[in-house]
Design a protein around this motif. Structure first.
Motif, PDB file in Angstrom:
ATOM      1  N   MET A 135     -70.112  10.878 -16.519  1.00 51.37           N
ATOM      2  CA  MET A 135     -69.307  10.172 -17.389  1.00 51.37           C
ATOM      3  C   MET A 135     -68.228  11.046 -16.754  1.00 51.37           C
ATOM      4  O   MET A 135     -67.933  12.015 -16.040  1.00 51.37           O
ATOM      5  N   ARG A 136     -66.768  10.277 -17.495  1.00 48.37           N
ATOM      6  CA  ARG A 136     -65.787  10.311 -16.829  1.00 48.37           C
ATOM      7  C   ARG A 136     -64.785  11.939 -18.262  1.00 48.37           C
ATOM      8  O   ARG A 136     -65.061  11.407 -18.959  1.00 48.37           O
ATOM      9  N   THR A 137     -64.477  12.453 -17.018  1.00 48.00           N
ATOM     10  CA  THR A 137     -64.349  13.663 -18.582  1.00 48.00           C
ATOM     11  C   THR A 137     -62.549  13.910 -18.175  1.00 48.00           C
ATOM     12  O   THR A 137     -61.871  13.520 -18.124  1.00 48.00           O
ATOM     13  N   ASP A 138     -62.834  14.933 -16.975  1.00 43.10           N
ATOM     14  CA  ASP A 138     -60.722  15.110 -16.144  1.00 43.10           C
ATOM     15  C   ASP A 138     -60.700  14.067 -15.823  1.00 43.10           C
ATOM     16  O   ASP A 138     -61.114  13.393 -14.728  1.00 43.10           O
ATOM     17  N   PRO A 139     -59.141  13.511 -16.097  1.00 49.18           N
ATOM     18  CA  PRO A 139     -58.856  11.998 -14.750  1.00 49.18           C
ATOM     19  C   PRO A 139     -58.583  12.578 -13.675  1.00 49.18           C
ATOM     20  O   PRO A 139     -57.853  13.303 -13.959  1.00 49.18           O
ATOM     21  N   SER A 140     -58.606  11.314 -12.461  1.00 54.07           N
ATOM     22  CA  SER A 140     -58.569  11.624 -11.373  1.00 54.07           C
ATOM     23  C   SER A 140     -57.329  11.117 -10.723  1.00 54.07           C
ATOM     24  O   SER A 140     -56.170  10.416 -12.265  1.00 54.07           O
ATOM     25  N   LYS A 141     -56.852  11.411  -9.752  1.00 47.85           N
ATOM     26  CA  LYS A 141     -55.561  11.413  -9.790  1.00 47.85           C
ATOM     27  C   LYS A 141     -55.416  10.136 -10.118  1.00 47.85           C
ATOM     28  O   LYS A 141     -53.825   9.096 -10.066  1.00 47.85           O
ATOM     29  N   GLU A 142     -56.163   8.593  -9.221  1.00 47.16           N
ATOM     30  CA  GLU A 142     -55.825   7.495  -9.348  1.00 47.16           C
ATOM     31  C   GLU A 142     -55.837   6.899 -10.638  1.00 47.16           C
ATOM     32  O   GLU A 142     -54.733   5.815 -11.143  1.00 47.16           O
ATOM     33  N   GLN A 143     -57.084   7.752 -11.987  1.00 46.83           N
ATOM     34  CA  GLN A 143     -56.726   7.632 -13.495  1.00 46.83           C
ATOM     35  C   GLN A 143     -55.483   7.493 -13.771  1.00 46.83           C
ATOM     36  O   GLN A 143     -53.913   6.728 -14.876  1.00 46.83           O
ATOM     37  N   GLN A 144     -54.098   8.960 -13.166  1.00 47.73           N
ATOM     38  CA  GLN A 144     -53.655   9.462 -13.947  1.00 47.73           C
ATOM     39  C   GLN A 144     -52.151   8.792 -13.288  1.00 47.73           C
ATOM     40  O   GLN A 144     -51.463   8.305 -14.636  1.00 47.73           O
ATOM     41  N   LEU A 145     -52.181   8.632 -12.388  1.00 43.96           N
ATOM     42  CA  LEU A 145     -51.196   7.118 -12.051  1.00 43.96           C
ATOM     43  C   LEU A 145     -51.383   5.757 -13.112  1.00 43.96           C
ATOM     44  O   LEU A 145     -49.817   5.161 -13.569  1.00 43.96           O
ATOM     45  N   ILE A 146     -52.431   5.314 -12.884  1.00 44.11           N
ATOM     46  CA  ILE A 146     -52.782   4.337 -13.921  1.00 44.11           C
ATOM     47  C   ILE A 146     -52.026   4.707 -15.391  1.00 44.11           C
ATOM     48  O   ILE A 146     -51.366   3.542 -15.963  1.00 44.11           O
ATOM     49  N   ILE A 178     -58.282  -1.364 -26.948  1.00 44.08           N
ATOM     50  CA  ILE A 178     -58.776  -0.179 -26.291  1.00 44.08           C
ATOM     51  C   ILE A 178     -58.499   0.990 -26.913  1.00 44.08           C
ATOM     52  O   ILE A 178     -59.189   1.741 -27.011  1.00 44.08           O
ATOM     53  N   GLN A 179     -57.616   1.863 -27.071  1.00 43.28           N
ATOM     54  CA  GLN A 179     -57.122   3.204 -28.527  1.00 43.28           C
ATOM     55  C   GLN A 179     -58.207   3.144 -28.981  1.00 43.28           C
ATOM     56  O   GLN A 179     -58.616   4.208 -29.553  1.00 43.28           O
ATOM     57  N   TRP A 180     -58.286   1.968 -29.811  1.00 43.51           N
ATOM     58  CA  TRP A 180     -58.831   2.664 -31.188  1.00 43.51           C
ATOM     59  C   TRP A 180     -60.435   2.662 -30.724  1.00 43.51           C
ATOM     60  O   TRP A 180     -61.186   3.612 -31.597  1.00 43.51           O
ATOM     61  N   ILE A 181     -60.659   1.904 -29.767  1.00 44.58           N
ATOM     62  CA  ILE A 181     -62.150   2.217 -28.939  1.00 44.58           C
ATOM     63  C   ILE A 181     -62.437   3.511 -28.576  1.00 44.58           C
ATOM     64  O   ILE A 181     -63.371   4.171 -29.425  1.00 44.58           O
ATOM     65  N   GLU A 182     -60.944   4.015 -27.622  1.00 49.32           N
ATOM     66  CA  GLU A 182     -61.658   5.118 -27.337  1.00 49.32           C
ATOM     67  C   GLU A 182     -61.216   6.199 -28.791  1.00 49.32           C
ATOM     68  O   GLU A 182     -62.101   7.426 -28.629  1.00 49.32           O
ATOM     69  N   GLU A 183     -61.091   5.954 -29.728  1.00 49.92           N
ATOM     70  CA  GLU A 183     -60.634   6.871 -30.906  1.00 49.92           C
ATOM     71  C   GLU A 183     -62.252   7.389 -31.927  1.00 49.92           C
ATOM     72  O   GLU A 183     -62.538   8.032 -31.971  1.00 49.92           O
ATOM     73  N   ARG A 184     -62.488   6.051 -31.389  1.00 52.32           N
ATOM     74  CA  ARG A 184     -63.976   5.925 -32.383  1.00 52.32           C
ATOM     75  C   ARG A 184     -65.066   7.111 -31.683  1.00 52.32           C
ATOM     76  O   ARG A 184     -65.563   6.946 -31.748  1.00 52.32           O
ATOM     77  N   LEU A 185     -65.009   6.007 -30.270  1.00 49.24           N
ATOM     78  CA  LEU A 185     -65.842   6.835 -28.654  1.00 49.24           C
ATOM     79  C   LEU A 185     -65.233   8.413 -29.033  1.00 49.24           C
ATOM     80  O   LEU A 185     -66.673   9.338 -28.862  1.00 49.24           O
ATOM     81  N   ASP A 210     -67.471  10.151 -32.446  1.00 47.19           N
ATOM     82  CA  ASP A 210     -68.690   9.850 -32.189  1.00 47.19           C
ATOM     83  C   ASP A 210     -69.131  10.622 -30.635  1.00 47.19           C
ATOM     84  O   ASP A 210     -70.503  10.874 -30.956  1.00 47.19           O
ATOM     85  N   GLU A 211     -68.676  11.529 -30.434  1.00 45.12           N
ATOM     86  CA  GLU A 211     -68.172  12.434 -28.827  1.00 45.12           C
ATOM     87  C   GLU A 211     -69.453  11.736 -28.082  1.00 45.12           C
ATOM     88  O   GLU A 211     -69.940  12.476 -27.343  1.00 45.12           O
ATOM     89  N   LEU A 254     -66.988   9.461 -25.590  1.00 45.90           N
ATOM     90  CA  LEU A 254     -66.002   9.354 -24.915  1.00 45.90           C
ATOM     91  C   LEU A 254     -65.805  10.194 -23.475  1.00 45.90           C
ATOM     92  O   LEU A 254     -66.344  11.442 -23.055  1.00 45.90           O
ATOM     93  N   GLY A 255     -65.842   9.295 -22.820  1.00 45.87           N
ATOM     94  CA  GLY A 255     -65.993   9.487 -21.684  1.00 45.87           C
ATOM     95  C   GLY A 255     -66.962   8.460 -20.661  1.00 45.87           C
ATOM     96  O   GLY A 255     -67.661   8.443 -19.543  1.00 45.87           O
ATOM     97  N   ILE A 256     -67.955   8.148 -21.155  1.00 44.50           N
ATOM     98  CA  ILE A 256     -69.292   7.008 -21.188  1.00 44.50           C
ATOM     99  C   ILE A 256     -69.085   6.000 -20.721  1.00 44.50           C
ATOM    100  O   ILE A 256     -69.344   4.679 -19.580  1.00 44.50           O
ATOM    101  N   ASN A 257     -67.935   5.453 -21.590  1.00 41.15           N
ATOM    102  CA  ASN A 257     -67.447   4.015 -21.183  1.00 41.15           C
ATOM    103  C   ASN A 257     -66.350   3.821 -20.760  1.00 41.15           C
ATOM    104  O   ASN A 257     -65.664   4.769 -19.686  1.00 41.15           O
ATOM    105  N   ILE A 258     -66.247   2.738 -19.613  1.00 38.56           N
ATOM    106  CA  ILE A 258     -65.283   2.470 -19.323  1.00 38.56           C
ATOM    107  C   ILE A 258     -64.273   3.350 -19.304  1.00 38.56           C
ATOM    108  O   ILE A 258     -63.260   2.895 -20.161  1.00 38.56           O
ATOM    109  N   GLY A 259     -63.218   2.962 -17.817  1.00 38.81           N
ATOM    110  CA  GLY A 259     -61.988   3.280 -17.870  1.00 38.81           C
ATOM    111  C   GLY A 259     -60.732   2.481 -17.935  1.00 38.81           C
ATOM    112  O   GLY A 259     -61.434   1.758 -17.464  1.00 38.81           O
TER     113      GLY A 259
END
Length: 222
Positions: A1-12, A22-29, A32-33, A35-40
Motif C-alpha cells: 500500500m502506498r502511504t507516504d509518497p516517495s521522493k520520486e512521487q513527490q517530484l512527479i 484521477i483526483q475524483w477517483i482518489e477522493e472516493r478511495l 472508502d479508506e 486510498l493507497g491500494i491504487n496505483i500512483g
C-alpha cells in the motif's frame, strides 16, 4: 500500500497535475479508506505511455478496483482502444462502473468491458477476444503466477506484460517470508519473478517504483 509518497512521487507531483478524473477517483478511495491500494501517478504515467503507442489497442487488466489504472490506460488508448478488465470485489466492481460511466472517462473514447467475478474464470472468456497487446496485473498476489501463464499464452508478440506490487511490500528483498507475510503469497511472487526473468519468450525489467513495477515484452517472432 502506498502511504507516504516517495521522493520520486513527490517530484512527479511537482511537475505534473493529476487529471480531474484521477483526483475524483482518489477522493472516493479516500472516503472508502482504500486510498493507497491504487496505483500512483508514477505508475499511471508509465501505463499511459505504453498505451499511447499505436500498436497497443487491446488491453486486459486483472484487478481494476475503482477503475484508476483503467483510466490511466484509457488516456493513452483513446478511441482506438478497448480494455477488458476483471474485478472480484463487489464494491470495487460497482465503483469501477461508476468511473467508466463518468463523462470525463467517456470523453477519452476508449471502450471498456468489466468482468465481475473470479479473474481465473473470466480470463477463459476474455481469451476468446485475443490476442492482446498489453496485460496489466494488479490483483491478488497469490495469483500472479497463474496470470503470468495466461498472459504468456494470450499476448501478441511484441506485447507488454506489466505487473504492479512485485516488491510485495519490500519482502522480495528478503531470503524468506517474514512472519506477517503469507508464505504462499511470498513464494508465488518469488517464483513469478524467477520464471519470467528466465523465460526466453520475454525481455523483462523491474522499474524501481515504490512498490516495484515489472515490465516485460513478449519477443517478436523471427
Amino acid at each position: 500500500m502506498r502511504t507516504d509518497p516517495s521522493k520520486e512521487q513527490q517530484l512527479i507531483d511537482q511537475l505534473f497535475k493529476k487529471p480531474q478524473l484521477i483526483q475524483w477517483i482518489e477522493e472516493r478511495l479516500q472516503n472508502d479508506e482504500r486510498l493507497g491500494i491504487n496505483i500512483g501517478s508514477q505508475e499511471g504515467l508509465i501505463l499511459q505511455t505504453l498505451c499511447s503507442q499505436k500498436n497497443v489497442e487491446k488491453v486486459v487488466e486483472i484487478g481494476t478496483q475503482f477503475g484508476c489504472s483503467a483510466s490511466w490506460m484509457a488516456m493513452g488508448l483513446k478511441s482506438r482502444g478497448i480494455i477488458y478488465t476483471c474485478e472480484k470485489d463487489d464494491i470495487c466492481a460497482k465503483e469501477a462502473l461508476k468511473t467508466f460511466a463518468h463523462p470525463e472517462f467517456s470523453e477519452l473514447g476508449s471502450k471498456v468491458e468489466l468482468f465481475h467475478g473470479d479473474a481465473r474464470e473470466n480470463l477463459k472468456i476474455i481469451s476468446e477476444k485475443g490476442p492482446f497487446d498489453l496485460v496489466f496485473i494488479d490483483a491478488n498476489k497469490a495469483g500472479y503466477l497463474d496470470y503470468y501463464q495466461w498472459a504468456r499464452e494470450n499476448l501478441k508478440p511484441g506485447g507488454y506484460l506489466v505487473a504492479d506490487n512485485v516488491y510485495l511490500f519490500g519482502t522480495m528483498f528478503l531470503e524468506e517470508a517474514p512472519e506477517k507475510t503469507p508464505k504462499k503469497m511470498w513464494s508465488v511472487m518469488k517464483q513469478f519473478l524467477q520464471e519470467i526473468f528466465e523465460d526466453p519468450l520475454f525481455n523483462s525489467s523491474l522499474i524501481p517504483t515504490e512498490e516495484g513495477l515489472l515490465i516485460a515484452t513478449k519477443v517478436l517472432e523471427d
